[in-house]
Design an enzyme around this catalytic site. Structure first.
Site, PDB file in Angstrom:
ATOM      1  N   GLU A 125      35.498 133.876  22.789  1.00 44.27           N
ATOM      2  CA  GLU A 125      36.099 134.700  21.752  1.00 44.27           C
ATOM      3  C   GLU A 125      35.569 134.805  20.402  1.00 44.27           C
ATOM      4  O   GLU A 125      34.756 134.874  19.477  1.00 44.27           O
ATOM      5  CB  GLU A 125      37.613 134.866  21.340  1.00 44.27           C
ATOM      6  CG  GLU A 125      38.121 135.122  22.743  1.00 44.27           C
ATOM      7  CD  GLU A 125      39.175 135.882  22.130  1.00 44.27           C
ATOM      8  OE1 GLU A 125      39.695 135.278  20.753  1.00 44.27           O
ATOM      9  OE2 GLU A 125      40.290 136.198  22.940  1.00 44.27           O
ATOM     10  N   GLU A 145      37.425 139.387  25.181  1.00 43.81           N
ATOM     11  CA  GLU A 145      37.282 140.299  24.295  1.00 43.81           C
ATOM     12  C   GLU A 145      35.768 141.122  24.003  1.00 43.81           C
ATOM     13  O   GLU A 145      35.068 141.482  22.967  1.00 43.81           O
ATOM     14  CB  GLU A 145      38.065 139.977  23.012  1.00 43.81           C
ATOM     15  CG  GLU A 145      39.078 139.992  22.364  1.00 43.81           C
ATOM     16  CD  GLU A 145      40.059 141.235  23.185  1.00 43.81           C
ATOM     17  OE1 GLU A 145      39.509 142.351  23.407  1.00 43.81           O
ATOM     18  OE2 GLU A 145      41.414 140.744  24.212  1.00 43.81           O
TER      19      GLU A 145
END
Length: 257
Positions: A125, A145
């Site tokens: 991240e 993500e």
């Protein structure tokens, strides 16, 4: 270093800062004994350092985020610190880490990640919060993500399976821009940073804003964002300097004004 003026009196214990060529700040995650994992203190310190750019965007023209050691960029959150946390303590720390990632993502100057080793979970991240990344050929990545970089279907596969992927995969999927020999990652990042420093700093800031905001909306709105970003540059001295330098056949001397 110029940034010291904005950091306050408390010393940094999880980060190392290095000023290069006056316009480049190298930030090293400095917990190699625990794979540079992100503690609450590291989260606070990253917010402090990147927050300095909110106060004065002209501090530096480029930031490089890297880490101490030779094998790991960042192993994610410090799970030993999380052992025994209450739900309230965990939520408070998680919110701190969200602020940390936002501080990096919204830094007004270019941020390059020099991933000198593996980056997993929260470490990935951190890398994705940067504008682009160079990575060691030996690096391994996993989780987080990644949807915005590799698409929904591949992201679902990786996240559902908890799978890790190689540096070659990361390059092919657009997560990193270039693979380097382990000893050359920071050198390549510094070369890119020096190129960025030759560009008009206000133009880099506005281009970053236009790309980041424009990619999150429809085409019509994205074009409007781009035009607004461009219009902010019309009354700047750097725009006139760029025109003069071209006509005088010399390198421009941009001042960020």
């Amino acid at each position: 270093m110029k940034i010291n003026e904005y950091l306050g009196s408390e010393s940094l214990t999880t980060l190392q800062l290095e000023e290069v060529d006056a316009d480049i700040l190298v930030i090293r995650l400095n917990r190699p004994e625990v794979s540079n994992s992100i503690s609450t203190q590291m989260g606070r310190e990253l917010i402090r350092v990147f927050g300095a750019f909110e106060i004065n965007p002209e501090l530096y023209r480029c930031v490089i985020l890297t880490a101490a050691g030779e094998r790991t960029f960042c192993g994610g959150a410090d799970l030993k610190q999380r052992e025994g946390m209450t739900d309230e303590q965990f939520s408070r720390q998680h919110y701190l880490f969200e602020r940390m990632n936002r501080a990096i993502t919204h830094c007004p100057v270019a941020v390059i990640c020099a991933a000198n080793g593996s980056a997993v979970a929260g470490g990935l991240e951190l890398m994705l919060a940067c504008d682009f990344a160079y990575a060691s050929k030996n690096a391994v990545f996993g989780f987080t993500e990644v949807k915005r970089a590799i698409g929904t279907r591949r992201a679902k596969e990786l996240i559902f399976r908890g799978a890790r992927f190689t540096a070659e995969d990361a390059l092919a999927w657009g997560i990193v821009n270039k693979l380097c020999e382990p000893c050359d990652v920071l050198t390549e990042a510094l070369s890119a940073a020096r190129d960025i420093c030759t560009s008009a700093p206000l133009s880099v800031t506005q281009a970053k804003k236009a790309i980041d905001l424009g990619m999150q909306t429809d085409l019509r709105t994205g074009l409007y964002v781009e035009i607004e970003a461009y219009n902010r540059l019309i009354p700047t001295a750097d725009r006139l300097e760029g025109i003069s330098a071209y006509n005088e056949k010399r390198l421009p001397a941009f001042k960020g004004r």
